[in-house]
Design a protein around this motif. Structure first.
Motif, mmCIF file in Angstrom:
data_model
loop_
_atom_site.group_PDB
_atom_site.id
_atom_site.type_symbol
_atom_site.label_atom_id
_atom_site.label_comp_id
_atom_site.label_asym_id
_atom_site.label_seq_id
_atom_site.Cartn_x
_atom_site.Cartn_y
_atom_site.Cartn_z
ATOM 1 N N PRO A 17 0.824 -1.220 0.000
ATOM 2 C CA PRO A 17 0.000 0.000 0.000
ATOM 3 C C PRO A 17 0.860 1.272 0.000
ATOM 4 O O PRO A 17 0.497 2.257 -0.637
ATOM 5 N N GLN A 18 2.000 1.225 0.683
ATOM 6 C CA GLN A 18 2.876 2.388 0.719
ATOM 7 C C GLN A 18 3.422 2.694 -0.671
ATOM 8 O O GLN A 18 3.499 3.862 -1.066
ATOM 9 N N PHE A 19 3.814 1.655 -1.417
ATOM 10 C CA PHE A 19 4.316 1.852 -2.776
ATOM 11 C C PHE A 19 3.244 2.477 -3.655
ATOM 12 O O PHE A 19 3.516 3.391 -4.433
ATOM 13 N N LYS A 20 2.013 1.980 -3.515
ATOM 14 C CA LYS A 20 0.922 2.512 -4.325
ATOM 15 C C LYS A 20 0.686 3.984 -4.037
ATOM 16 O O LYS A 20 0.494 4.784 -4.962
ATOM 17 N N LYS A 64 -6.512 -1.878 3.235
ATOM 18 C CA LYS A 64 -5.959 -3.171 3.623
ATOM 19 C C LYS A 64 -6.353 -3.517 5.056
ATOM 20 O O LYS A 64 -6.723 -4.658 5.345
ATOM 21 N N LEU A 65 -6.287 -2.539 5.947
ATOM 22 C CA LEU A 65 -6.697 -2.773 7.337
ATOM 23 C C LEU A 65 -8.175 -3.122 7.421
ATOM 24 O O LEU A 65 -8.573 -4.002 8.187
ATOM 25 N N GLN A 66 -8.987 -2.427 6.627
ATOM 26 C CA GLN A 66 -10.423 -2.690 6.624
ATOM 27 C C GLN A 66 -10.714 -4.102 6.089
ATOM 28 O O GLN A 66 -11.572 -4.810 6.624
ATOM 29 N N GLN A 67 -9.986 -4.527 5.074
ATOM 30 C CA GLN A 67 -10.175 -5.871 4.529
ATOM 31 C C GLN A 67 -9.769 -6.933 5.549
ATOM 32 O O GLN A 67 -10.438 -7.966 5.682
#
Length: 99
Positions: A17-20, A64-67
């Motif tokens: 996610p950080q890369f995105k 991502k955390l929500q998923q």
């Protein structure tokens, strides 16, 4: 079987996610085509990430955390449903037995 005919399964790259988020910031500054070329990723990936972020209004880390939380809740729900089914069977069994 001819070894030339055997196709190797294509592996799919995954990005953090950080890369995105960093890629989208770079695309905002320099444009999607330039950012994609600099990072070695497809323009379609950047456009897709940008669209997904606009639709959800959340960062990729939050998504991502929500998923992960959703997956945990689904596991808990399945476990509780199994417990309820077991307790219903136990209650029915004990209700049939004479006192």
């Amino acid at each position: 079987m001819n070894s030339k005919m055997v196709k190797k399964a294509a592996s799919r790259k995954t990005y953090t996610p950080q890369f995105k988020e960093q890629a989208l910031e770079l695309a905002k500054k320099h444009g999607v085509p330039k950012a994609a070329q600099d990072l070695g990723i497809s323009e379609q990936a950047l456009y897709g990430w940008r669209t997904k972020r606009k639709q959800t209004g959340q960062s990729f880390e939050e998504q991502k955390l929500q998923q992960a939380e959703m997956a945990r809740l689904k596991r808990d729900n399945a476990r509780l449903e199994e417990e309820v089914a077991f307790l219903k069977k136990a209650a029915a069994y004990f209700a049939k037995q004479p006192k």
